[in-house]
Design a protein around this motif. Structure first.
Motif, PDB file in Angstrom:
ATOM      1  N   PHE A   1       0.819  -1.209   0.000  1.00 48.04           N
ATOM      2  CA  PHE A   1       0.000   0.000   0.000  1.00 48.04           C
ATOM      3  C   PHE A   1       0.857   1.265   0.000  1.00 48.04           C
ATOM      4  O   PHE A   1       0.851   2.019  -0.961  1.00 48.04           O
ATOM      5  N   ASP A   2       1.583   1.468   1.068  1.00 44.93           N
ATOM      6  CA  ASP A   2       2.483   2.623   1.121  1.00 44.93           C
ATOM      7  C   ASP A   2       3.898   2.176   1.465  1.00 44.93           C
ATOM      8  O   ASP A   2       4.666   2.928   2.070  1.00 44.93           O
ATOM      9  N   VAL A   3       4.203   0.933   1.100  1.00 44.80           N
ATOM     10  CA  VAL A   3       5.540   0.387   1.349  1.00 44.80           C
ATOM     11  C   VAL A   3       5.996  -0.338   0.095  1.00 44.80           C
ATOM     12  O   VAL A   3       5.211  -0.575  -0.830  1.00 44.80           O
TER      13      VAL A   3
ATOM     14  N   GLY B   1       1.018   5.545  -6.282  1.00 48.37           N
ATOM     15  CA  GLY B   1       0.356   6.736  -6.795  1.00 48.37           C
ATOM     16  C   GLY B   1      -1.006   6.507  -7.419  1.00 48.37           C
ATOM     17  O   GLY B   1      -1.655   7.457  -7.854  1.00 48.37           O
ATOM     18  N   LYS B   2      -1.466   5.255  -7.508  1.00 49.45           N
ATOM     19  CA  LYS B   2      -2.788   4.998  -8.088  1.00 49.45           C
ATOM     20  C   LYS B   2      -3.882   5.558  -7.178  1.00 49.45           C
ATOM     21  O   LYS B   2      -3.782   5.502  -5.959  1.00 49.45           O
TER      22      LYS B   2
ATOM     23  N   GLU C   1      -9.067   3.267  -8.959  1.00 52.28           N
ATOM     24  CA  GLU C   1      -8.328   2.481  -9.946  1.00 52.28           C
ATOM     25  C   GLU C   1      -7.750   1.222  -9.315  1.00 52.28           C
ATOM     26  O   GLU C   1      -7.858   0.119  -9.872  1.00 52.28           O
ATOM     27  N   LEU C   2      -7.140   1.376  -8.143  1.00 51.25           N
ATOM     28  CA  LEU C   2      -6.516   0.236  -7.474  1.00 51.25           C
ATOM     29  C   LEU C   2      -7.557  -0.800  -7.060  1.00 51.25           C
ATOM     30  O   LEU C   2      -7.375  -2.001  -7.239  1.00 51.25           O
TER      31      LEU C   2
END
Length: 638
Positions: free
Chosen positions: A107-109, A159-160, A164-165
């Motif tokens: 996710f953010d990693v 960055g999606k 979209e993700l």
């Protein structure tokens, strides 16, 4: 919300594991809601469930689920509970014989963080270890689980946007949850070949890679046999894919299908040529035990691009190839390691089972009515034991009255034994002119096309497509697959195209349906008017001009994947109903391309968008009700 348990006893299909403080109230909540709306039975790991007897429910959800989605966020590794869930996921998948899988979301990693190669997760694990309330061995298992899962194919946010993700994840999950069993003929009759192939396959083996080559004449049942084997044994392999009728598809598309079905759709992204596809297959499947069927091969390059060598796949993998003539695919490696390539020529169907198959189609029963007991044996002895002819001729008897049976049998007896095409022609000759034209349309241009779009064209030509399609299906001359697309056996498709060519072997410009290849391309350059031609399909790269198309005044269908339009097409193509223009160019220079009678416009597999410059050049008649645009795999009907 607690979904009802399905018939298999499984309450949940997907298990979401996440750090609540990071994603519960935003991304995970949206993902969960979208999955539930799509009918996916998903367990969302809320912390409220971690008390008392509810822990038992969580553990059951872990055991039941088929797909696990750990959402790796910045604080994921700080939660012992998340790490225990992850370890349980790894344990469940390792014991599932390939039936369960973990699809991680970074996710953010980054994967490097999850593998403890950076300070983010390694510091969190060290902190848990220092707290003394967790056993060092358990922390070690957590670290191993993180490293293993980080190597698996999944998704990266990078960055999606959330929408979209989430769309990517839900589509992938739906694909994986959909049963991949092949559909089999309704009136299937098992043959001795099945036992032989099972013995050759040795599906429980985990040692070397085997290629099983199923060969035999068209219509003998190679693809059906491969489908039966695929359905029966795919659960013994970690990954599986059935590449149907490869000779009729683009090789790059087939490579992407193989990767998507085995490793997920993300593995097939950004592959632009077959060499890249080969590299991606080798790297992705080189350590996996896979079952792959490469169906209906007629050129060596098809196999070399899809399953070129034993070292492309992991130990125990099985590659089933169906081919008419196995000499078409033989190459040096087969000569060097013949033990890895096991040919199986399909045997002729035994007489008793051939009669049984005929009865199933003619009388919808394993046995005929009492007063027809001799008929089945007479027909089978006349037409032979090829499954295709038994199906088509049997369906012909089912679709005609008893008073016509003796005449049909007399016609069959007059055909030389084993002459498949002449036998099949008896069924085709029973069609009235309109239904025969629709059959020939399908044989020449509509195999693999959506039934709805073809029907729009036929409707506009004042045919009765629904009635004709129903009759053709009852006569086993065509089928409609699960995607609503036309399917026709090769022998019938070849026969239909031969019927068209037979009308004028020397001059393609006098045929109704014309396939443009290097041999027939000269008719495009000819200044002679060709009013007989109603359908053109281009198999070559060519820039069509208004002057060329003016020589085809009755053109109804025009298709091609490598064609382009150059010039001013004002008042051109007045009778065109269907334009199939896949992979159309972004830099369209043609002007006034606006056929007034158009009802189907197929621009699929083109990288165009709503602001494409071509929309200003292609004007679609607004008054029509059956205009279809297909791009980016979307369909719009006006």
């Amino acid at each position: 919300m607690v979904p009802a348990t399905d018939t298999s006893g499984r309450e949940f299909e997907v298990f979401l594991s996440f750090r609540g403080s990071d994603t519960r109230n935003n991304f995970t909540s949206c993902l969960y809601r979208d999955m539930v709306e799509k009918g996916i039975r998903v367990f969302k790991d809320d912390e409220e469930l971690r008390v008392g007897e509810k822990i038992e429910k969580l553990l059951k959800a872990l055991s039941d689920s088929q797909i696990y989605i750990p959402i790796f966020s910045e604080d994921f590794a700080s939660s012992a509970w998340c790490l225990r869930e992850l370890t349980r996921m790894v344990d469940c998948t390792s014991k599932s014989d390939g039936k369960k899988e973990i699809l991680p979301l970074f996710f953010d990693v980054k994967p490097e963080d999850v593998k403890s190669r950076t300070g983010l997760y390694s510091k969190a694990l060290s902190k848990l270890e220092k707290e003394k309330k967790y056993d060092p061995d358990e922390v070690h298992r957590w670290r191993d689980a993180l490293r293993e899962v980080a190597t698996r194919v999944g998704w990266r946010r990078e960055g999606k946007e959330y929408g979209e993700l989430i769309g990517l994840i839900v589509r992938e999950v739906q694909l994986k949850l959909t049963g991949k069993d092949r559909s089999l003929p309704v009136h299937f009759v098992e043959t001795d070949d099945l036992e032989d192939i099972v013995e050759l396959l040795d599906a429980d083996s985990h040692d070397h890679v085997l290629f099983v080559i199923i060969n035999g004449i068209g219509g003998i049942g190679k693809s059906t046999l491969a489908s039966v084997i695929f359905n029966r044994f795919r659960s013994k392999f970690s990954h599986s894919s059935f590449l149907e009728d490869v000779q009729s598809h683009d090789l790059l598309d087939m490579q992407k299908k193989l990767l998507s079905e085995t490793l997920g759709s993300t593995s097939a992204q950004e592959i632009y040529d077959t060499n890249d596809g080969i590299d991606r297959i080798r790297r992705g499947l080189g350590d996996k035990k896979v079952l792959v069927v490469v169906d209906n091969v007629d050129e060596k390059k098809q196999l070399t691009n899809l399953a070129g060598s034993c070292d492309w796949f992991g130990p125990g993998s099985r590659i089933i190839v169906t081919v008419r003539d196995k000499s078409k695919i033989e190459h040096e490696e087969m000569q060097m390691r013949p033990s890895n390539y096991l040919p199986h020529p399909i045997k002729e169907m035994p007489l008793d089972r051939a009669i049984q198959l005929f009865n199933k189609h003619a009388f919808r029963s394993d046995t005929p009515p009492e007063d027809c007991s001799d008929l089945s044996a007479k027909v089978v002895s006349s037409i032979g034991r090829l499954p295709l002819t038994l199906e088509v001729v049997g369906s012909l008897f089912a679709g005609t009255g008893k008073s016509e049976w003796e005449k049909t049998l007399k016609d069959l007896i007059q055909v030389p034994h084993g002459d498949i095409r002449k036998t099949l022609m008896i069924s085709i000759d029973k069609l009235d002119p309109e239904r025969k034209n629709i059959f020939l349309d399908i044989a020449c241009f509509c195999v693999g096309e959506d039934e709805s779009y073809a029907s729009y064209m036929w409707d506009d030509c004042e045919y009765s497509p629904q009635s004709a399609i129903r009759v053709l299906r009852l006569m086993s001359l065509i089928k409609i697959d699960e995607n609503n697309k036309f399917w026709m056996h090769d022998e019938l498709r070849y026969l239909g195209r031969y019927i068209v060519k037979e009308k004028n072997f020397k001059d393609a410009g006098k045929r109704t349906w014309v396939w443009i290849d290097e041999q027939t391309s000269r008719i495009l350059r000819s200044d002679k008017e060709k009013p007989a031609v109603q359908a053109l399909s281009l198999g070559i790269t060519h820039d069509l001009t208004p002057e060329e198309l003016a020589h085809f005044p009755e053109l109804t269908f025009l298709g091609g994947e490598r064609m382009n339009f150059i010039g001013d097409f004002k008042d051109s193509l007045p009778n065109l109903r269907w334009l199939s223009w896949r992979h159309c160019p972004l830099n369209l220079t043609a002007t006034n391309l606006c056929p007034v009678g158009l009802v189907v416009l197929d621009l699929s597999e083109s990288n165009i968008t709503h602001d494409w410059v071509g929309w200003s050049q292609i004007e679609v008649p607004a008054h029509l009700t059956h205009v279809c645009f297909k791009f980016y795999h979307l369909t719009f009907a006006s």
